[in-house]
Design a protein around this motif. Structure first.
Motif, PDB file in Angstrom:
ATOM      1  N   VAL A 127       5.342 -66.780  13.686  1.00  0.00           N
ATOM      2  CA  VAL A 127       4.193 -66.683  14.585  1.00  0.00           C
ATOM      3  C   VAL A 127       4.093 -67.825  15.582  1.00  0.00           C
ATOM      4  CG1 VAL A 127       2.817 -65.220  13.051  1.00  0.00           C
ATOM      5  CG2 VAL A 127       2.623 -67.701  12.872  1.00  0.00           C
ATOM      6  N   LEU A 128       4.656 -68.981  15.261  1.00  0.00           N
ATOM      7  CA  LEU A 128       4.630 -70.115  16.183  1.00  0.00           C
ATOM      8  C   LEU A 128       5.949 -70.879  16.085  1.00  0.00           C
ATOM      9  CD1 LEU A 128       1.052 -71.536  15.421  1.00  0.00           C
ATOM     10  CD2 LEU A 128       1.737 -70.274  17.480  1.00  0.00           C
ATOM     11  N   GLN A 129       6.349 -71.451  17.212  1.00  0.00           N
ATOM     12  CA  GLN A 129       7.546 -72.286  17.253  1.00  0.00           C
ATOM     13  C   GLN A 129       7.150 -73.678  17.730  1.00  0.00           C
ATOM     14  OE1 GLN A 129      10.570 -70.775  19.854  1.00  0.00           O
ATOM     15  NE2 GLN A 129      11.951 -72.471  19.475  1.00  0.00           N
ATOM     16  N   LYS A 130       7.673 -74.689  17.078  1.00  0.00           N
ATOM     17  CA  LYS A 130       7.368 -76.076  17.456  1.00  0.00           C
ATOM     18  C   LYS A 130       7.886 -76.348  18.857  1.00  0.00           C
ATOM     19  CE  LYS A 130       6.164 -80.393  16.873  1.00  0.00           C
ATOM     20  NZ  LYS A 130       6.075 -80.725  18.270  1.00  0.00           N
ATOM     21  N   LYS A 131       7.055 -76.995  19.637  1.00  0.00           N
ATOM     22  CA  LYS A 131       7.450 -77.449  20.977  1.00  0.00           C
ATOM     23  C   LYS A 131       6.921 -78.858  21.149  1.00  0.00           C
ATOM     24  CE  LYS A 131       3.365 -76.099  23.438  1.00  0.00           C
ATOM     25  NZ  LYS A 131       2.750 -75.704  24.637  1.00  0.00           N
ATOM     26  N   GLN A 132       7.304 -79.521  22.178  1.00  0.00           N
ATOM     27  CA  GLN A 132       6.831 -80.881  22.442  1.00  0.00           C
ATOM     28  C   GLN A 132       5.306 -80.910  22.458  1.00  0.00           C
ATOM     29  OE1 GLN A 132       9.181 -83.390  23.972  1.00  0.00           O
ATOM     30  NE2 GLN A 132       7.694 -85.010  24.082  1.00  0.00           N
ATOM     31  N   GLY A 133       4.709 -81.678  21.554  1.00  0.00           N
ATOM     32  CA  GLY A 133       3.265 -81.872  21.537  1.00  0.00           C
ATOM     33  C   GLY A 133       2.446 -80.772  20.891  1.00  0.00           C
ATOM     34  N   GLY A 134       3.081 -79.711  20.412  1.00  0.00           N
ATOM     35  CA  GLY A 134       2.299 -78.639  19.805  1.00  0.00           C
ATOM     36  C   GLY A 134       3.166 -77.471  19.404  1.00  0.00           C
ATOM     37  N   TYR A 135       2.646 -76.274  19.623  1.00  0.00           N
ATOM     38  CA  TYR A 135       3.336 -75.053  19.216  1.00  0.00           C
ATOM     39  C   TYR A 135       3.283 -74.015  20.327  1.00  0.00           C
ATOM     40  CZ  TYR A 135       3.680 -76.822  14.507  1.00  0.00           C
ATOM     41  OH  TYR A 135       4.008 -77.583  13.425  1.00  0.00           O
ATOM     42  N   ALA A 136       4.349 -73.240  20.433  1.00  0.00           N
ATOM     43  CA  ALA A 136       4.428 -72.132  21.385  1.00  0.00           C
ATOM     44  C   ALA A 136       4.262 -70.828  20.626  1.00  0.00           C
ATOM     45  CB  ALA A 136       5.770 -72.149  22.108  1.00  0.00           C
ATOM     46  N   SER A 137       3.561 -69.894  21.223  1.00  0.00           N
ATOM     47  CA  SER A 137       3.333 -68.592  20.591  1.00  0.00           C
ATOM     48  C   SER A 137       4.331 -67.571  21.122  1.00  0.00           C
ATOM     49  CB  SER A 137       1.903 -68.135  20.848  1.00  0.00           C
ATOM     50  OG  SER A 137       1.696 -67.916  22.225  1.00  0.00           O
ATOM     51  N   PHE A 138       4.258 -66.386  20.551  1.00  0.00           N
ATOM     52  CA  PHE A 138       5.085 -65.255  20.943  1.00  0.00           C
ATOM     53  C   PHE A 138       4.157 -64.103  21.312  1.00  0.00           C
ATOM     54  CE2 PHE A 138       7.378 -67.692  17.706  1.00  0.00           C
ATOM     55  CZ  PHE A 138       8.553 -67.986  18.390  1.00  0.00           C
ATOM     56  N   PRO A 139       4.682 -63.055  21.944  1.00  0.00           N
ATOM     57  CA  PRO A 139       3.807 -61.925  22.289  1.00  0.00           C
ATOM     58  C   PRO A 139       3.075 -61.334  21.078  1.00  0.00           C
ATOM     59  CG  PRO A 139       5.887 -61.736  23.452  1.00  0.00           C
ATOM     60  CD  PRO A 139       6.030 -62.890  22.490  1.00  0.00           C
ATOM     61  N   TRP A 140       3.662 -61.402  19.897  1.00  0.00           N
ATOM     62  CA  TRP A 140       3.073 -60.813  18.691  1.00  0.00           C
ATOM     63  C   TRP A 140       2.188 -61.775  17.898  1.00  0.00           C
ATOM     64  CZ3 TRP A 140       8.340 -61.553  19.411  1.00  0.00           C
ATOM     65  CH2 TRP A 140       8.877 -62.640  18.738  1.00  0.00           C
ATOM     66  N   THR A 141       2.105 -63.025  18.319  1.00  0.00           N
ATOM     67  CA  THR A 141       1.314 -64.016  17.590  1.00  0.00           C
ATOM     68  C   THR A 141      -0.153 -63.607  17.580  1.00  0.00           C
ATOM     69  OG1 THR A 141       2.854 -65.782  18.185  1.00  0.00           O
ATOM     70  CG2 THR A 141       0.641 -66.456  17.547  1.00  0.00           C
ATOM     71  N   PHE A 142      -0.818 -63.820  16.440  1.00  0.00           N
ATOM     72  CA  PHE A 142      -2.241 -63.499  16.327  1.00  0.00           C
ATOM     73  C   PHE A 142      -3.015 -64.218  17.431  1.00  0.00           C
ATOM     74  CE2 PHE A 142      -0.631 -62.986  11.992  1.00  0.00           C
ATOM     75  CZ  PHE A 142      -1.045 -61.696  11.740  1.00  0.00           C
ATOM     76  N   PRO A 143      -3.987 -63.530  18.046  1.00  0.00           N
ATOM     77  CA  PRO A 143      -4.693 -64.100  19.207  1.00  0.00           C
ATOM     78  C   PRO A 143      -5.315 -65.473  18.953  1.00  0.00           C
ATOM     79  CG  PRO A 143      -5.214 -61.769  19.005  1.00  0.00           C
ATOM     80  CD  PRO A 143      -4.418 -62.146  17.783  1.00  0.00           C
ATOM     81  N   ASP A 144      -5.886 -65.709  17.770  1.00  0.00           N
ATOM     82  CA  ASP A 144      -6.512 -67.008  17.534  1.00  0.00           C
ATOM     83  C   ASP A 144      -5.472 -68.122  17.407  1.00  0.00           C
ATOM     84  OD1 ASP A 144      -5.799 -65.914  14.965  1.00  0.00           O
ATOM     85  OD2 ASP A 144      -7.193 -67.295  13.996  1.00  0.00           O
ATOM     86  N   LEU A 145      -4.276 -67.800  16.944  1.00  0.00           N
ATOM     87  CA  LEU A 145      -3.211 -68.810  16.872  1.00  0.00           C
ATOM     88  C   LEU A 145      -2.669 -69.144  18.264  1.00  0.00           C
ATOM     89  CD1 LEU A 145      -1.254 -67.605  13.715  1.00  0.00           C
ATOM     90  CD2 LEU A 145      -2.715 -69.616  13.913  1.00  0.00           C
ATOM     91  N   LYS A 146      -2.735 -68.177  19.173  1.00  0.00           N
ATOM     92  CA  LYS A 146      -2.258 -68.399  20.549  1.00  0.00           C
ATOM     93  C   LYS A 146      -3.108 -69.421  21.295  1.00  0.00           C
ATOM     94  CE  LYS A 146      -0.055 -64.027  21.654  1.00  0.00           C
ATOM     95  NZ  LYS A 146       0.020 -62.933  22.617  1.00  0.00           N
TER      96      LYS A 146
END
Length: 171
Positions: A127-146
């Motif tokens: 649902v999330l991928q680590k990126k610099q300083g936080g996390y990146a979402s995907f089209p299918w990621t739950f809206p609140d996690l985005k």
């Protein structure tokens, strides 16, 4: 531990905060961290079953989860959810998951095009991928996690994970 391991996380979704605290106390492991509680307003998907005024928060549990045990971890939490069912309807949703250095994965009994099958009817949902300083979402990621509202919590849990990995390898 010679196999890959993750840090256990649980998403707690309910309209009853006392029930959420009770569920936390019954989790199979000590709560290590707790996120802020956020109103769950990005979707109404759970309202027909669980009612309105839902809130969600995440907790992390002490220790590390060997990834070969991830499906069992999901089964354990689904069984725990069942303690509070009324006439087959959930009053609480416990999302089993884990994070590691690169990703956040939630475990599901529902198949989806992005999900990978583990075993015993359990699918892994990246649902999330680590990126610099936080996390990146995907089209299918739950809206609140985005929204990024859980990123600070997840970064703290990731730091716990890194520390615990170092301690494990130092033994």
């Amino acid at each position: 531990m010679n196999e890959p391991a993750g840090k256990r996380i649980v998403g707690i979704l309910t309209a009853d905060s006392a029930l959420g605290r009770d569920a936390e106390a019954r989790l199979p492991g000590a709560v290590e961290r707790r996120s802020l509680v956020h109103p769950f307003t990005q979707t109404r998907y759970y309202e027909p079953e669980m009612g309105k005024n839902l809130s969600r928060w995440f907790v992390s549990l002490s220790g590390l989860l060997p990834l070969s045990q991830a499906a069992g971890w999901k089964q354990d939490l689904q069984e725990l959810e069942g303690h509070w069912r009324i006439e087959g309807r959930r009053r609480i949703n416990l999302d089993a998951g884990y994070l590691d250095l690169h990703r956040v994965v939630l475990l599901s009994h529902k198949e989806g095009p992005q999900k990978l099958y583990l075993h015993d009817g359990v699918w892994a949902d990246l649902v999330l991928q680590k990126k610099q300083g936080g996390y990146a979402s995907f089209p299918w990621t739950f809206p609140d996690l985005k929204t990024g509202q859980y990123d600070d919590f997840l970064l703290e849990v990731r730091a716990d994970y890194k520390r615990q990995l170092r301690e494990l390898h130092a033994e």
